[in-house]
Design a protein around this motif. Structure first.
Motif, PDB file in Angstrom:
ATOM      1  N   CYS A 766       0.763  -1.169  -0.093  1.00 34.28           N
ATOM      2  CA  CYS A 766       0.153  -0.090  -0.018  1.00 34.28           C
ATOM      3  C   CYS A 766       0.879   1.200   0.041  1.00 34.28           C
ATOM      4  N   GLU A 767       1.154   1.732  -1.108  1.00 32.92           N
ATOM      5  CA  GLU A 767       2.476   2.556  -1.294  1.00 32.92           C
ATOM      6  C   GLU A 767       2.184   3.985  -0.821  1.00 32.92           C
ATOM      7  N   ASN A 768       0.838   4.165  -0.596  1.00 40.08           N
ATOM      8  CA  ASN A 768       0.468   5.592  -0.093  1.00 40.08           C
ATOM      9  C   ASN A 768       0.130   5.639   1.196  1.00 40.08           C
ATOM     10  N   LEU A 769       0.058   4.551   1.993  1.00 35.74           N
ATOM     11  CA  LEU A 769      -0.424   4.458   3.308  1.00 35.74           C
ATOM     12  C   LEU A 769       0.523   5.201   4.195  1.00 35.74           C
ATOM     13  N   GLU A 770      -0.101   6.225   4.955  1.00 37.81           N
ATOM     14  CA  GLU A 770       0.758   7.095   5.677  1.00 37.81           C
ATOM     15  C   GLU A 770       0.893   7.107   7.106  1.00 37.81           C
ATOM     16  N   GLU A 771      -0.299   6.474   7.716  1.00 42.04           N
ATOM     17  CA  GLU A 771      -0.543   6.224   9.207  1.00 42.04           C
ATOM     18  C   GLU A 771      -1.424   5.183   9.344  1.00 42.04           C
ATOM     19  N   LEU A 772      -1.254   4.434  10.534  1.00 37.84           N
ATOM     20  CA  LEU A 772      -2.116   3.557  11.204  1.00 37.84           C
ATOM     21  C   LEU A 772      -2.700   4.354  12.363  1.00 37.84           C
ATOM     22  N   PRO A 773      -4.301   4.156  12.640  1.00 41.01           N
ATOM     23  CA  PRO A 773      -4.683   5.089  13.414  1.00 41.01           C
ATOM     24  C   PRO A 773      -4.416   4.716  14.875  1.00 41.01           C
ATOM     25  N   ASN A 774      -4.298   5.677  15.865  1.00 40.87           N
ATOM     26  CA  ASN A 774      -4.068   5.389  17.085  1.00 40.87           C
ATOM     27  C   ASN A 774      -4.995   4.052  17.758  1.00 40.87           C
ATOM     28  N   TRP A 775      -6.154   4.223  17.318  1.00 34.05           N
ATOM     29  CA  TRP A 775      -7.252   3.309  17.943  1.00 34.05           C
ATOM     30  C   TRP A 775      -7.007   2.144  17.502  1.00 34.05           C
ATOM     31  N   LEU A 776      -5.964   1.573  16.728  1.00 34.84           N
ATOM     32  CA  LEU A 776      -5.405   0.290  16.555  1.00 34.84           C
ATOM     33  C   LEU A 776      -4.780  -0.228  17.801  1.00 34.84           C
ATOM     34  N   SER A 777      -4.592   0.540  18.551  1.00 36.33           N
ATOM     35  CA  SER A 777      -3.753   0.034  19.845  1.00 36.33           C
ATOM     36  C   SER A 777      -4.951  -0.457  20.852  1.00 36.33           C
ATOM     37  N   THR A 778      -6.121  -0.227  20.504  1.00 35.71           N
ATOM     38  CA  THR A 778      -7.433  -0.748  21.374  1.00 35.71           C
ATOM     39  C   THR A 778      -7.830  -2.340  20.957  1.00 35.71           C
ATOM     40  N   PHE A 779      -7.240  -2.809  19.842  1.00 33.90           N
ATOM     41  CA  PHE A 779      -7.689  -3.930  19.564  1.00 33.90           C
ATOM     42  C   PHE A 779      -6.988  -5.208  20.059  1.00 33.90           C
ATOM     43  N   ILE A 780      -7.841  -5.611  21.225  1.00 32.01           N
ATOM     44  CA  ILE A 780      -7.359  -6.533  22.252  1.00 32.01           C
ATOM     45  C   ILE A 780      -7.224  -7.942  21.970  1.00 32.01           C
ATOM     46  N   SER A 781      -7.721  -8.160  20.502  1.00 31.51           N
ATOM     47  CA  SER A 781      -7.626  -9.772  19.983  1.00 31.51           C
ATOM     48  C   SER A 781      -6.524  -9.746  18.938  1.00 31.51           C
ATOM     49  N   LEU A 782      -6.112  -8.691  18.680  1.00 35.01           N
ATOM     50  CA  LEU A 782      -4.899  -8.759  17.596  1.00 35.01           C
ATOM     51  C   LEU A 782      -3.502  -9.493  17.936  1.00 35.01           C
ATOM     52  N   LYS A 783      -3.536 -10.556  17.358  1.00 39.22           N
ATOM     53  CA  LYS A 783      -2.270 -11.608  17.531  1.00 39.22           C
ATOM     54  C   LYS A 783      -1.280 -11.395  16.386  1.00 39.22           C
ATOM     55  N   ILE A 784      -1.546 -11.022  15.472  1.00 35.24           N
ATOM     56  CA  ILE A 784      -0.795 -10.932  14.126  1.00 35.24           C
ATOM     57  C   ILE A 784      -0.684  -9.585  13.439  1.00 35.24           C
ATOM     58  N   LEU A 785       0.404  -9.052  13.084  1.00 35.34           N
ATOM     59  CA  LEU A 785       0.390  -7.550  12.454  1.00 35.34           C
ATOM     60  C   LEU A 785       1.708  -7.746  11.481  1.00 35.34           C
ATOM     61  N   CYS A 786       1.194  -7.810  10.134  1.00 32.42           N
ATOM     62  CA  CYS A 786       2.374  -7.762   9.235  1.00 32.42           C
ATOM     63  C   CYS A 786       2.211  -6.358   8.215  1.00 32.42           C
ATOM     64  N   ILE A 787       2.996  -5.783   8.115  1.00 31.50           N
ATOM     65  CA  ILE A 787       3.233  -4.544   7.174  1.00 31.50           C
ATOM     66  C   ILE A 787       4.397  -4.689   6.612  1.00 31.50           C
ATOM     67  N   LEU A 788       3.926  -4.770   4.887  1.00 32.42           N
ATOM     68  CA  LEU A 788       4.882  -5.122   3.845  1.00 32.42           C
ATOM     69  C   LEU A 788       5.141  -4.173   2.980  1.00 32.42           C
ATOM     70  N   ASN A 789       6.043  -3.488   2.353  1.00 31.69           N
ATOM     71  CA  ASN A 789       6.294  -2.468   1.447  1.00 31.69           C
ATOM     72  C   ASN A 789       5.340  -1.290   1.286  1.00 31.69           C
ATOM     73  N   CYS A 790       5.125  -0.468   2.478  1.00 35.66           N
ATOM     74  CA  CYS A 790       4.467   0.456   2.818  1.00 35.66           C
ATOM     75  C   CYS A 790       5.462   1.602   3.137  1.00 35.66           C
ATOM     76  N   PRO A 791       6.258   2.316   2.058  1.00 32.76           N
ATOM     77  CA  PRO A 791       7.268   3.208   2.304  1.00 32.76           C
ATOM     78  C   PRO A 791       7.161   4.460   2.776  1.00 32.76           C
TER      79      PRO A 791
END
Length: 844
Positions: A766-791
Motif C-alpha cells: 500500500c504505497e500511499n499509506l501514511e499512518e495507522l490510527p491510534n485506535w488500532l492500539s485498542t484491538f485487544i484480540s490482535l495476535k498477528i500484524l504484518c506490514i510489507l512494502n509501505c514506504p
C-alpha cells in the motif's frame, strides 16, 4: 495399510445410516427395515475392527477379510450416498414457483418404481455381503473393542548416558536450555521447560547433552532421568523417579509399595533438595494426571526444574511454566557432518569425493532430521559402490530396509497414535505436491468431499471441524510452519512426513508418475502426474478422486472419467487446455468438490454443472476466459465455497439462493461491478476480491457477518462508507488482508468495529499509506500484524506496546519503520521487543 482406517470408515457409515434425510428417503422407497439391518450388522463388524487391525500382520487370511470388508463398506457407502443425492434432487424439484419450471430443464423425469426396484436389489446384495463378512469374523478369535483406544508399538526406553562428540549442531539449543534451567526459580511453583519437536528431531539427544553438562551438576543437588513414553501411570512414575533418585540399588523393594508409601518416600527423598528431573518422551495429554504428579514432586528447594521432551504441543502447553523450546532441523552443514560420521570411518570420506557428492543429495532429502540422516548414513557404512548410494538417493526412505531404531518406526509411532478419523485425513496429504504451503481451506474441502470429517455438533460447520483437526495434527507435530491467521491457517509438511503420508495411503491413494505403471486394484483416489500418461491408463470405475495432470488436453481421458467414474467425489483439473467441459459432467451426482483452477482456455461450463446438488466446493479461479457462470447456479443448494474468475459483469440473482455459502472469492474479474444488493448469506464467513479492476464499492451490508475480508489489487474500490465515515459496531472480522491498494492513505473509521475480534491484520504494497490510527492500539484480540512494502508509513500507533495479545509482528520494505524499530538499536525498539515473534527487515 488402508485396512487400518476401517474403524473410522465404519463409524462414518453408521453415522450416515442414522441421518434424518436417509430415514425419510428409505421410508418413501420401502427399504427402511433393510437399512436398519445394515446398520446393526455394520455395528457388529465395527466392534472387532481395532483388534483385527492389530493382528492382521500375523495372519494373511485376516488381512484378506479386512480387504473384503473395506470393499463392502465402500460399495455400501455409494448406495447410501445415492439415496442422499435423490433426496437433494427432490428438494430442488419440489421448490415452488418459477424455480420449479427451471429445474425441470435440468432434471429428466425418472421412473420412481424402476429406481425403487434397482435400489432394493442393491441393498439386498449389500445386506448379504455384510452378513457374510460379519459371520466370517468369528474365524479369527477377534475381541470386541468399541472405542478407538488402541495400544501402539512403543519406542525403546532411553537412558541419560551420552558421548558428547556424538552431538552435532545443537550447541545453540543447548545453551538456551541450560540458561533456562539455571534461572532462579519460584518458591511456590515447579519450573517446567519442554523441548518440543517431531519424532527423530533429536529431542532426547539434546536433553542428554544438557543433563550431563558440568554446570548442572554444580547447580543441582540431585539429577534424575526418567523415560516415560506412553506409561504415565502415577505409581509407575513414582517408582521410576525414586529409582533414579537413588545413588545405589534401593534397599527396599519399592515395587510393592502402595501410592501412600511411595509418595511419603518421594517427599523424604526430595525434601529440601534442589533437583533436576528429566521426563523423556511424554505423550500424556491428560492434565489431571500431570497435576497429580506435579503436586507430589513439588516439595523441593527453590530452583528445582523439570525438563520435558515431547512431540505434542498440547502436552508442552499443559506442562510448561516457560516458553517451550521448539527444536528445528539441522543446517545443511551440520546435517552433512552427521551423515559423514555414520556413513564413513573417521577420515575415510576424503577418499571418496564421488560418494560425497551423492551423499549431499541424500542429506538434502532428510530435511534436517538427525535420525533420518543417521538411518541413511548407517545403511551405507562400509559400502563403496556408487550404485548403492544412488539407489538410496533415488528411493523413498520408507521403501529402504530399516532397523527398529530407524526413522520409519520413529515417525510412524506418531501416526499409529492417531485416532482413526485423523489417520484418514492425514492420508489425504499424499494428494498434494511435496514442499508446498497449504491452507485449511484446501484440506477441509477435500476432507469434506471425501466424507472424512466427523458430523459437526450444533452450531459448528465443516470449516470449524477442519480447523480443529488441523490444529490436532499440528499439536502432534505432523505439520510445521503453522500460522493461524484467524479463520485461515497456513502450514507445511516436512518432506519425510509427506513421504509417510504416501506410505500409509498407498493402498487407497496413488500418485501415478511413471510410464507403464499400473493403477493398483483397490485405488479410490488417483493423482496423475504427467500429461503423457493420460493416453495409456485404464480408469477404474470405483474411483472417488481424480486429479488431472498440469496441462491436460486429452478429451478422450476426460470423457472416460466422466462416463466411467459415476461415484466421483473430487475432480480437480488444473491448468488444462480444455475450452469446455462435456454436458455429461452433470451425471456425477456424487461430486462434492470441483476444482477448475487456472484453465486459461476454458470459455464455457455446461449448464448441467448445476445438476450437481451435492457440490460443496466450486473453484473457477484464474479461468480468465470464462465468459459467464452456468445458468441455474442457484440450484447448488449445498455449495459452501465458490471461487470465481469470469468476464461476466453482473452476476445472476440466483446467487442469493446459495444459503449454505460460507466462502466467496473473486479473482481477476475485471468486469465485476456486482453490488450484492439485497443478498444475504446466512452462513457467510470469508469474502475476497483480487485483481478486480472495476470494483468500486464493498458490500457493507454483508461485512457485519463475515470473519475474513481479503482485498488485493482492486485499484478503484472505495473502502470508506461515505463522507460521514459511519461506523459498523460489533463486527465479527478476525482476518483483514489489504494488498496493493494505492488509494489507501489512512484507515476507514468503520474498522473500529472489530476492535474486540480482529486476530490478524496484513497490509502489503500500500504505497500511499501514511499512518495507522491510534485506535488500532485498542484491538485487544490482535495476535498477528504484518506490514510489507509501505514506504510512506513512518510509525506504528503510539501505544502499540499496549496490545495485550500481539505475538507476531512482521515489518519489511518500510524504511522509516525499520529506522525506528530496528532490533536493539531503533529508538522505538523497546516498544516491540517483548513480542514473541518479531521480524523487522529493511527489504522484503
Amino acid at each position: 495399510m488402508a485396512e487400518s482406517l476401517l474403524f473410522s470408515v465404519a463409524e462414518s457409515f453408521i453415522g450416515k445410516l442414522a441421518s434424518r434425510v436417509l430415514d425419510e428417503a428409505s421410508l418413501a422407497l420401502g427399504v427402511y427395515d433393510d437399512l436398519r439391518r445394515i446398520k446393526d450388522t455394520t455395528s457388529l463388524i465395527k466392534a472387532v475392527l481395532l483388534d483385527a487391525e492389530q493382528k492382521q500382520w500375523q495372519n494373511n487370511e485376516l488381512r484378506e477379510w479386512l480387504r473384503q470388508t473395506k470393499c463392502v463398506f465402500s460399495d455400501a457407502e455409494d448406495i447410501i450416498d445415492d439415496f442422499e443425492c435423490e433426496a437433494l434432487q427432490l428438494q430442488v424439484v419440489n421448490t415452488s414457483g418459477s424455480i420449479r419450471r427451471k429445474v425441470r430443464h435440468y432434471f429428466s423425469s425418472s421412473n420412481p418404481l424402476a429406481y425403487r426396484l434397482k435400489m432394493a436389489h442393491q441393498i439386498k446384495d449389500i445386506n448379504a455381503r455384510l452378513t457374510k463378512v460379519a459371520a466370517d469374523r468369528h474365524n479369527f478369535g477377534l475381541q470386541n473393542n468399541y472405542s478407538d483406544t488402541r495400544i501402539v508399538q512403543k519406542r525403546e526406553l532411553t537412558h541419560s548416558h551420552i558421548i558428547e562428540s556424538d552431538v552435532i549442531g545443537r550447541e545453540h539449543d543447548k545453551q538456551i536450555i541450560i540458561a533456562l534451567l539455571l534461572q532462579d526459580g519460584d518458591d511456590k511453583s515447579l519450573s517446567v521447560i519442554p523441548i518440543l519437536g517431531m519424532g527423530g528431531m533429536g529431542k532426547t539427544t539434546l536433553a542428554k547433552s544438557v543433563f550431563n553438562d558440568e554446570r548442572l551438576g554444580e547447580a543441582f543437588q540431585k539429577k534424575m532421568w526418567v523415560c516415560v513414553s506412553h506409561d504415565f501411570e502415577l505409581k509407575h512414575l513414582l517408582v521410576k523417579i525414586l529409582n533414579s533418585a537413588s545413588d545405589s540399588s534401593p534397599s527396599e523393594n519399592i515395587q510393592n509399595f502402595d501410592i501412600e508409601q511411595l509418595q511419603n518416600h518421594l517427599r523424604n527423598t526430595l525434601a529440601d533438595q534442589k533437583f533436576l528431573l528429566v521426563l523423556d518422551d511424554i505423550w500424556n495429554e491428560n492434565r489431571v494426571k500431570w497435576e497429580e504428579l506435579k503436586d507430589l514432586i513439588q516439595v523441593c528447594a527453590k530452583g528445582s526444574k523439570v525438563l520435558v521432551t515431547t512431540r505434542s504441543h498440547k502436552t508442552a502447553d499443559m506442562m510448561s511454566t516457560n516458553t517451550s523450546h521448539i527444536l528445528e532441523g539441522l543446517s545443511q552443514k551440520d546435517s552433512l557432518s552427521v551423515f559423514v560420521k555414520w556413513a564413513f570411518k573417521e577420515g575415510e570420506d576424503k577418499k571418496h569425493p564421488e560418494l560425497m557428492e551423492v551423499g549431499k543429495d541424500i542429506v538434502q532429502k532428510c530435511g534436517g532430521l538427525p535420525l533420518a540422516i543417521r538411518t541413511l548414513g548407517s545403511s551405507l557404512f562400509l559400502k563403496f559402490d556408487i550404485k548403492e548410494w544412488k539407489f538410496v538417493k533415488d528411493s523413498d526412505i520408507w521403501n529402504l530396509p530399516q532397523k527398529d531404531d530407524g526413522i520409519l518406526p520413529a515417525i510412524k509411532l506418531s501416526y499409529d497414535q492417531l485416532p482413526s478419523n485423523l489417520k484418514r485425513c492425514f492420508a489425504c496429504f499424499s494428494l498434494f505436491e511435496k514442499s508446498t504451503c497449504r491452507s485449511n481451506l484446501d484440506v477441509t474441502a477435500i476432507w469434506d468431499a471425501l466424507g472424512f470429517l466427523p458430523t459437526p455438533k450444533q452450531g459448528e460447520n465443516s470449516g470449524d471441524i477442519g480447523k480443529q483437526l488441523l490444529h490436532e495434527l499440528w499439536s502432534r507435530s505432523f505439520v510445521q510452519n503453522f500460522v493461524d491467521y484467524g479463520g485461515v491457517i497456513n502450514f507445511e509438511l516436512h518432506d519425510l512426513v509427506y513421504d509417510l503420508a504416501l506410505y500409509v495411503a498407498r493402498d487407497d491413494f496413488q500418485l501415478l508418475n511413471f510410464q507403464y505403471e499400473n493403477i493398483r486394484e483397490n485405488v479410490r483416489h488417483l493423482s496423475v502426474g504427467e500429461n503423457d500418461l493420460l493416453s495409456q491408463i485404464s480408469i477404474p470405475t470405483g474411483l472417488r478422486t481424480i486429479l488431472f495432470p498440469d496441462g491436460a488436453n486429452s478429451k478422450r481421458f476426460l470423457n472416460n472419467c466422466l462416463s466411467r467414474c459415476k461415484y466421483l467425489r473430487l475432480l480437480s483439473i488444473y491448468n488444462s487446455r480444455y475450452k469446455n467441459l462435456p454436458r455429461s459432467i452433470g451425471k456425477l451426482k456424487h461430486l462434492r468438490c470441483l476444482r477448475l483452477v487456472n484453465n486459461q482456455e476454458l470459455e464455457r461450463l455446461p449448464d448441467s454443472v448445476c445438476k450437481l446438488q451435492n457440490l460443496q466446493t466450486l473453484d473457477l479461479s484464474e479461468c480468465e476466459n470464462l465468459l459467464k457462470l452456468p445458468n441455474g447456479i442457484g440450484n447448488l443448494i449445498k455449495l459452501q465455497e465458490l471461487s470465481i474468475t469470469t468476464k461476466q459483469s453482473n452476476f445472476p440473482e440466483e446467487l442469493a439462493k446459495l444459503s449454505s455459502l460460507e466462502i466467496l472469492q473473486f479473482f481477476y474479474c475485471d468486469n465485476l461491478m456486482f453490488s450484492f444488493e439485497g443478498i444475504q448469506f446466512p452462513k457467510f464467513k470469508l469474502l475476497g476480491f483480487a485483481h478486480c479492476g472495476n470494483l468500486k464499492s464493498l458490500p457493507f451490508h454483508i461485512i457485519p457477518n463475515i470473519e475474513g475480508l481479503i482485498i488485493e489489487d482492486c485499484n478503484i474500490v472505495i473502502l470508506s462508507m461515505g463522507d460521514n465515515n459511519n461506523q459498523i459496531p460489533n463486527l465479527k472480522l478476525k482476518l483483514l488482508h489489504l494488498e496493493s491498494l494505492p488509494q489507501i492513505v489512512t484507515f476507514p473509521q468503520w474498522l473500529q468495529g472489530c476492535a474486540n475480534t480482529l486476530h490478524t491484520l496484513i497490509i502489503g504494497n500500500c504505497e500511499n499509506l501514511e499512518e495507522l490510527p491510534n485506535w488500532l492500539s485498542t484491538f485487544i484480540s490482535l495476535k498477528i500484524l504484518c506490514i510489507l512494502n509501505c514506504p510512506k508509513l513512518i510509525s506504528l500507533p503510539e501505544d502499540v506496546h499496549r496490545l495485550p495479545n500481539l505475538e507476531r509482528l512482521e515489518m519489511s520494505g518500510c524504511p522509516e519503520l525499520y529506522r525506528r524499530y530496528e532490533p536493539e538499536v531503533g529508538q522505538d525498539w523497546y516498544k516491540i521487543s517483548h513480542i514473541k515473534h518479531v521480524n523487522v527487515e529493511l527489504e522484503d
